[in-house]
Enzyme design. Sequence first.
Site, PDB file in Angstrom:
ATOM      1  CD  GLU A   1      -1.885  -2.070   1.991  1.00  0.00           C
ATOM      2  OE1 GLU A   1      -0.934  -2.135   2.784  1.00  0.00           O
ATOM      3  OE2 GLU A   1      -2.667  -3.023   1.784  1.00  0.00           O
TER       4      GLU A   1
ATOM      5  CE1 TYR B   1       7.518   0.436  -3.141  1.00  0.00           C
ATOM      6  CE2 TYR B   1       5.608   1.864  -2.869  1.00  0.00           C
ATOM      7  CZ  TYR B   1       6.712   1.224  -2.344  1.00  0.00           C
ATOM      8  OH  TYR B   1       7.014   1.375  -1.018  1.00  0.00           O
TER       9      TYR B   1
HETATM   10  C1  LIG Z   1      10.678   5.694  -1.430  1.00  0.00           C
HETATM   11  C2  LIG Z   1      12.166   5.608  -1.076  1.00  0.00           C
HETATM   12  C3  LIG Z   1      12.406   4.310  -0.307  1.00  0.00           C
HETATM   13  C4  LIG Z   1      12.989   5.630  -2.379  1.00  0.00           C
HETATM   14  O1  LIG Z   1      14.347   5.516  -2.005  1.00  0.00           O
HETATM   15  P1  LIG Z   1      15.534   6.187  -2.885  1.00  0.00           P
HETATM   16  O2  LIG Z   1      16.794   5.602  -2.364  1.00  0.00           O
HETATM   17  O3  LIG Z   1      15.389   7.656  -2.896  1.00  0.00           O
HETATM   18  O4  LIG Z   1      15.181   5.603  -4.325  1.00  0.00           O
HETATM   19  P2  LIG Z   1      16.176   5.432  -5.551  1.00  0.00           P
HETATM   20  O5  LIG Z   1      17.331   6.378  -5.434  1.00  0.00           O
HETATM   21  O6  LIG Z   1      16.477   3.977  -5.649  1.00  0.00           O
HETATM   22  O7  LIG Z   1      15.269   5.912  -6.735  1.00  0.00           O
HETATM   23  C5  LIG Z   1      14.357   5.062  -7.302  1.00  0.00           C
HETATM   24  C6  LIG Z   1      13.834   5.706  -8.552  1.00  0.00           C
HETATM   25  O8  LIG Z   1      13.093   6.879  -8.203  1.00  0.00           O
HETATM   26  C7  LIG Z   1      13.608   7.995  -8.985  1.00  0.00           C
HETATM   27  N1  LIG Z   1      13.455   9.192  -8.219  1.00  0.00           N
HETATM   28  C8  LIG Z   1      14.326   9.700  -7.334  1.00  0.00           C
HETATM   29  N2  LIG Z   1      13.823  10.844  -6.857  1.00  0.00           N
HETATM   30  C9  LIG Z   1      12.628  11.056  -7.440  1.00  0.00           C
HETATM   31  C10 LIG Z   1      11.625  12.055  -7.340  1.00  0.00           C
HETATM   32  N3  LIG Z   1      11.753  13.110  -6.521  1.00  0.00           N
HETATM   33  N4  LIG Z   1      10.496  11.926  -8.071  1.00  0.00           N
HETATM   34  C11 LIG Z   1      10.339  10.879  -8.893  1.00  0.00           C
HETATM   35  N5  LIG Z   1      11.264   9.910  -9.026  1.00  0.00           N
HETATM   36  C12 LIG Z   1      12.386   9.994  -8.311  1.00  0.00           C
HETATM   37  C13 LIG Z   1      15.040   7.655  -9.232  1.00  0.00           C
HETATM   38  O9  LIG Z   1      15.485   8.372 -10.367  1.00  0.00           O
HETATM   39  C14 LIG Z   1      14.957   6.167  -9.472  1.00  0.00           C
HETATM   40  O10 LIG Z   1      14.540   5.909 -10.769  1.00  0.00           O
HETATM   41  P3  LIG Z   1      15.610   5.521 -11.881  1.00  0.00           P
HETATM   42  O11 LIG Z   1      16.153   4.182 -11.461  1.00  0.00           O
HETATM   43  O12 LIG Z   1      14.774   5.499 -13.116  1.00  0.00           O
HETATM   44  O13 LIG Z   1      16.660   6.589 -11.843  1.00  0.00           O
HETATM   45  C15 LIG Z   1      12.622   6.829  -0.240  1.00  0.00           C
HETATM   46  O14 LIG Z   1      12.270   8.003  -0.929  1.00  0.00           O
HETATM   47  C16 LIG Z   1      12.074   6.873   1.171  1.00  0.00           C
HETATM   48  O15 LIG Z   1      12.670   6.331   2.103  1.00  0.00           O
HETATM   49  N6  LIG Z   1      10.945   7.581   1.341  1.00  0.00           N
HETATM   50  C17 LIG Z   1      10.363   7.765   2.665  1.00  0.00           C
HETATM   51  C18 LIG Z   1       9.763   6.472   3.169  1.00  0.00           C
HETATM   52  C19 LIG Z   1       8.658   5.995   2.261  1.00  0.00           C
HETATM   53  O16 LIG Z   1       7.903   6.777   1.726  1.00  0.00           O
HETATM   54  N7  LIG Z   1       8.583   4.667   2.107  1.00  0.00           N
HETATM   55  C20 LIG Z   1       7.575   4.049   1.268  1.00  0.00           C
HETATM   56  C21 LIG Z   1       6.322   3.841   2.044  1.00  0.00           C
HETATM   57  S1  LIG Z   1       5.069   3.069   1.003  1.00  0.00           S
END
Ligand SMILES: CC(C)(COP(=O)(O)OP(=O)(O)OC[C@H]1O[C@@H](n2cnc3c(N)ncnc32)[C@H](O)[C@@H]1OP(=O)(O)O)[C@@H](O)C(=O)NCCC(=O)NCCS
Length: 153
Positions: free
Chosen positions: A109, A121
């Site tokens: 979710e 995702y």
């Molecule tokens: C969601 C989360 C885990 C992603 O972690 P992250 O280490 O920043 O992700 P990544 O660096 O692996 O990026 C994944 C993809 O998102 C893209 N991305 C990074 N920042 C972005 C932004 N602001 N908007 C859209 N896409 C973005 C990256 O470019 C990457 O895509 P790519 O492989 O095509 O380049 C992190 O943002 C987080 O901890 N968020 C807070 C907790 C949370 O919301 N958890 C999920 C609960 S459902």
Amino acid sequence: MNGPRIDAEFMPMSERDVDEVAALEAGLQAFPWTRGHFSDSLGAGYSAWVLRRSGELIGFSVVMPVLDEAHLLNIGVAARCHGQGYGARLLRHAMECARLNGAVKMFLEVRPSNDRAVYLYRHFGFSQIGVRKAYYPAAVGREDALVFDKDLV
Ligand SMILES: CC(C)(COP(=O)(O)OP(=O)(O)OC[C@H]1O[C@@H](n2cnc3c(N)ncnc32)[C@H](O)[C@@H]1OP(=O)(O)O)[C@@H](O)C(=O)NCCC(=O)NCCS
């Protein structure tokens, strides 16, 4: 000057990690999981992992197995490490562990307002299968949850 690139390592989450993981989570979410949620997940035998680089906590994942399904309950990357591919590594690792544990599908979710997570995702082939109305607490009222799934096999 850049030193040699030190890679991050996965380790199963243990009780010793829980305070640090809960502190990381508290810096990420307006309505964070508490240390009790993480501790209960470990007690229930869920698949929970931490990702560390030189001992420093980078992120975590928690997956609940239900028969041949896996539910991604939580995933997080320390804010200072966002956008460096760690979220993708954590998700890929969680999916692979679930598959090795016999899961054929993963569910999760997510808040529709959580653009980064929704992007991540979808990027991994998850697709939306439904909406849970007023699922999450929010600053005002409640927020829906998007329900996503993906075949693992
Ligand atoms: C969601 C989360 C885990 C992603 O972690 P992250 O280490 O920043 O992700 P990544 O660096 O692996 O990026 C994944 C993809 O998102 C893209 N991305 C990074 N920042 C972005 C932004 N602001 N908007 C859209 N896409 C973005 C990256 O470019 C990457 O895509 P790519 O492989 O095509 O380049 C992190 O943002 C987080 O901890 N968020 C807070 C907790 C949370 O919301 N958890 C999920 C609960 S459902």
